[in-house]
Design a protein around this motif. Structure first.
Motif, PDB file in Angstrom:
ATOM      1  N   GLY A 182     -30.600 -32.723 -18.052  1.00 52.50           N
ATOM      2  CA  GLY A 182     -31.418 -32.995 -19.240  1.00 52.50           C
ATOM      3  C   GLY A 182     -30.594 -33.362 -20.461  1.00 52.50           C
ATOM      4  N   LYS A 183     -29.492 -32.671 -20.656  1.00 48.82           N
ATOM      5  CA  LYS A 183     -28.709 -32.906 -21.867  1.00 48.82           C
ATOM      6  C   LYS A 183     -27.981 -34.251 -21.788  1.00 48.82           C
ATOM      7  N   GLY A 184     -27.587 -34.616 -20.586  1.00 51.19           N
ATOM      8  CA  GLY A 184     -26.968 -35.935 -20.393  1.00 51.19           C
ATOM      9  C   GLY A 184     -27.981 -37.048 -20.582  1.00 51.19           C
ATOM     10  N   ILE A 185     -29.201 -36.833 -20.072  1.00 53.06           N
ATOM     11  CA  ILE A 185     -30.275 -37.819 -20.263  1.00 53.06           C
ATOM     12  C   ILE A 185     -30.528 -37.997 -21.760  1.00 53.06           C
ATOM     13  N   ALA A 186     -30.517 -36.883 -22.489  1.00 57.75           N
ATOM     14  CA  ALA A 186     -30.718 -36.955 -23.943  1.00 57.75           C
ATOM     15  C   ALA A 186     -29.661 -37.859 -24.582  1.00 57.75           C
ATOM     16  N   CYS A 187     -28.405 -37.734 -24.136  1.00 61.53           N
ATOM     17  CA  CYS A 187     -27.328 -38.589 -24.690  1.00 61.53           C
ATOM     18  C   CYS A 187     -27.602 -40.062 -24.392  1.00 61.53           C
ATOM     19  N   ASP A 188     -28.100 -40.364 -23.184  1.00 60.58           N
ATOM     20  CA  ASP A 188     -28.426 -41.758 -22.834  1.00 60.58           C
ATOM     21  C   ASP A 188     -29.531 -42.302 -23.736  1.00 60.58           C
ATOM     22  N   GLU A 189     -30.562 -41.498 -23.938  1.00 57.75           N
ATOM     23  CA  GLU A 189     -31.699 -41.952 -24.754  1.00 57.75           C
ATOM     24  C   GLU A 189     -31.254 -42.149 -26.210  1.00 57.75           C
ATOM     25  N   ILE A 190     -30.390 -41.264 -26.696  1.00 56.50           N
ATOM     26  CA  ILE A 190     -29.907 -41.394 -28.076  1.00 56.50           C
ATOM     27  C   ILE A 190     -29.037 -42.643 -28.217  1.00 56.50           C
ATOM     28  N   ALA A 191     -28.210 -42.915 -27.210  1.00 58.32           N
ATOM     29  CA  ALA A 191     -27.351 -44.112 -27.268  1.00 58.32           C
ATOM     30  C   ALA A 191     -28.214 -45.364 -27.391  1.00 58.32           C
ATOM     31  N   ALA A 192     -29.331 -45.409 -26.649  1.00 58.66           N
ATOM     32  CA  ALA A 192     -30.220 -46.579 -26.709  1.00 58.66           C
ATOM     33  C   ALA A 192     -30.808 -46.716 -28.115  1.00 58.66           C
ATOM     34  N   MET A 193     -31.117 -45.590 -28.752  1.00 57.73           N
ATOM     35  CA  MET A 193     -31.647 -45.647 -30.122  1.00 57.73           C
ATOM     36  C   MET A 193     -30.576 -46.122 -31.108  1.00 57.73           C
ATOM     37  N   LEU A 194     -29.352 -45.629 -30.913  1.00 53.78           N
ATOM     38  CA  LEU A 194     -28.274 -45.997 -31.837  1.00 53.78           C
ATOM     39  C   LEU A 194     -28.001 -47.503 -31.795  1.00 53.78           C
ATOM     40  N   GLU A 195     -28.173 -48.097 -30.619  1.00 56.81           N
ATOM     41  CA  GLU A 195     -27.962 -49.548 -30.478  1.00 56.81           C
ATOM     42  C   GLU A 195     -28.894 -50.328 -31.407  1.00 56.81           C
ATOM     43  N   GLN A 196     -30.068 -49.755 -31.681  1.00 65.68           N
ATOM     44  CA  GLN A 196     -31.062 -50.431 -32.529  1.00 65.68           C
ATOM     45  C   GLN A 196     -30.874 -50.089 -34.011  1.00 65.68           C
ATOM     46  N   SER A 197     -29.905 -49.229 -34.326  1.00 68.44           N
ATOM     47  CA  SER A 197     -29.768 -48.765 -35.713  1.00 68.44           C
ATOM     48  C   SER A 197     -28.721 -49.583 -36.465  1.00 68.44           C
ATOM     49  N   ARG A 198     -28.542 -49.275 -37.757  1.00 69.88           N
ATOM     50  CA  ARG A 198     -27.510 -49.955 -38.545  1.00 69.88           C
ATOM     51  C   ARG A 198     -26.241 -49.105 -38.625  1.00 69.88           C
TER      52      ARG A 198
END
Ligand code: AMP
Ligand code: MG
Length: 351
Positions: A182-198
């Protein structure tokens, strides 16, 4: 996934965790560099653990808010086996029959099955009946009888999970527990969000899983501290550096139960039904995704040093193993950048 802790325990964990992360980040940041960037830090409890987000560049506060909202949604809608609304809880409740679940959940379960297969079942997300029986770290933790363990073991087996046409099913009596990924999945999902950020860079730690993303302020690689498995949360054994990526640690100190002087930890061996006893006290894994780093750290902890090596190769992962004898084994890809700083441990070479 998430266990019930008392509020006091969680806040103590949050404080200790925040201290540990602050120390980790102190090493990672170039405080003497003239080019300090805007940064924003937030630490809070999420997914049953301490989560810290250190964000560099513009809009850090908004990004942090979005990250913590996303973690809550991930837990409530996808991963928690306790919250009846989640995909995993719905699959468990329907054991013996199938239920429609989100495509993301199918994806997580497919990847989990791949690691189960390649690890010969050392990692297996269908051991929910067994983890609930022991409940290590939870309010009902106890040492079960051999008969109870045998009965729970009967239900374990990733081969029974079926994923077809947007539906997922486990066998009757079987229960999924995604606590190991679960915690690793969370890191993957956060990385995808960061790609869309500034944002320009970020260090996110979700319990024992870390995401190093983008540029480090001041340039150069990020530095990651490896915790001393026998010490306090803020004490280190050594450190290594990486340009970015995913790192997860599994250790026998994370959740324990002591009965009659014997200590039991939370990583179970699906072959025996008892806490894994492979001679390791911690394993830190770097892998191409967060899910893989998390799954592999658990798998390697069960397998032990030698048997983990082919598995790590298979998934293009690297690792740092710490044994009960305080020997530290580092795989080739990390050997150059790893520095042992704690005199209680010694570097050992691959056999
Ligand atoms: P981690 O700290 O990432 O190694 O994950 C440990 C958690 O995963 C435990 O608290 C259990 O919920 C679950 N777990 C324990 N043993 C295993 C195993 N052999 N395979 C898969 N999940 C496990
Ligand atoms: Mg894990």
């Amino acid at each position: 996934m998430h266990r019930t802790y008392s509020k006091k325990t969680l806040w103590r964990a949050l404080l200790l965790g925040a201290l540990a992360v602050a120390l980790l980040l102190l090493i990672g940041l170039d405080f003497w560099s003239g080019q300090r960037e805007a940064s924003f830090e937030k630490s809070s409890l999420a997914m049953g653990t301490v989560v810290t987000a250190q964000l560099y560049g513009p809009d850090g506060e908004e990004a942090a808010g979005a990250i913590f909202d996303a973690l809550q949604a991930l837990e409530q809608e996808r991963l928690s086996w306790r919250l009846s609304s989640s995909d995993i809880a719905r699959i468990n409740a329907a054991a013996g029959g199938s239920v429609p679940v989100a495509p993301q959940t199918i994806g997580y379960l497919q990847q989990a099955a791949a690691v189960s297969q390649k690890s010969g079942g050392a990692f297996d997300c269908t051991l929910g009946a067994l983890t609930q029986l022991w409940d290590i770290g939870g309010e009902n933790a106890r040492v079960p009888s051999q008969a109870e363990i045998d009965a729970a073991l009967q239900t374990v087996g990733y081969q029974s999970v079926s994923l077809q046409g947007g539906q997922a099913a486990v066998a009757k009596g079987q229960a999924l527990d995604l606590g190991a990924i679960g915690k690793g999945i969370a890191c993957d999902e956060i990385a995808a969000m960061l790609e869309q950020s500034r944002l320009s860079g970020a260090v996110i730690s979700v319990g024992g899983s870390i995401l190093l993303w983008g540029q480090r302020p001041g340039g150069g690689d990020w530095k990651i501290g490896v915790r001393d498995p026998r010490g306090e949360a803020s004490e280190q054994l050594g450190s290594f550096s990486l340009p970015g990526g995913y790192v997860s640690t599994s250790g026998n100190y994370e959740r324990t139960l002591t009965v009659n002087g014997q200590t039991y930890h939370h990583i179970l061996d699906p072959k025996t039904g008892y806490p894994a006893d492979s001679g390791l006290i911690s394993v830190t894994v770097m892998a191409p995704t967060g899910l893989l780093s998390d799954a592999l750290s658990t798998a390697c902890f069960v397998l032990g040093y030698q048997d983990s090596l082919p598995l790590l190769k298979e998934f293009h992962a690297e690792a740092i193993f710490v044994t009960q004898e305080r020997a530290v084994f580092v795989t080739e890809g990390l050997r150059q950048s790893f520095t042992l700083t704690n005199g209680d441990y010694h570097l050992a070479s691959a056999g």
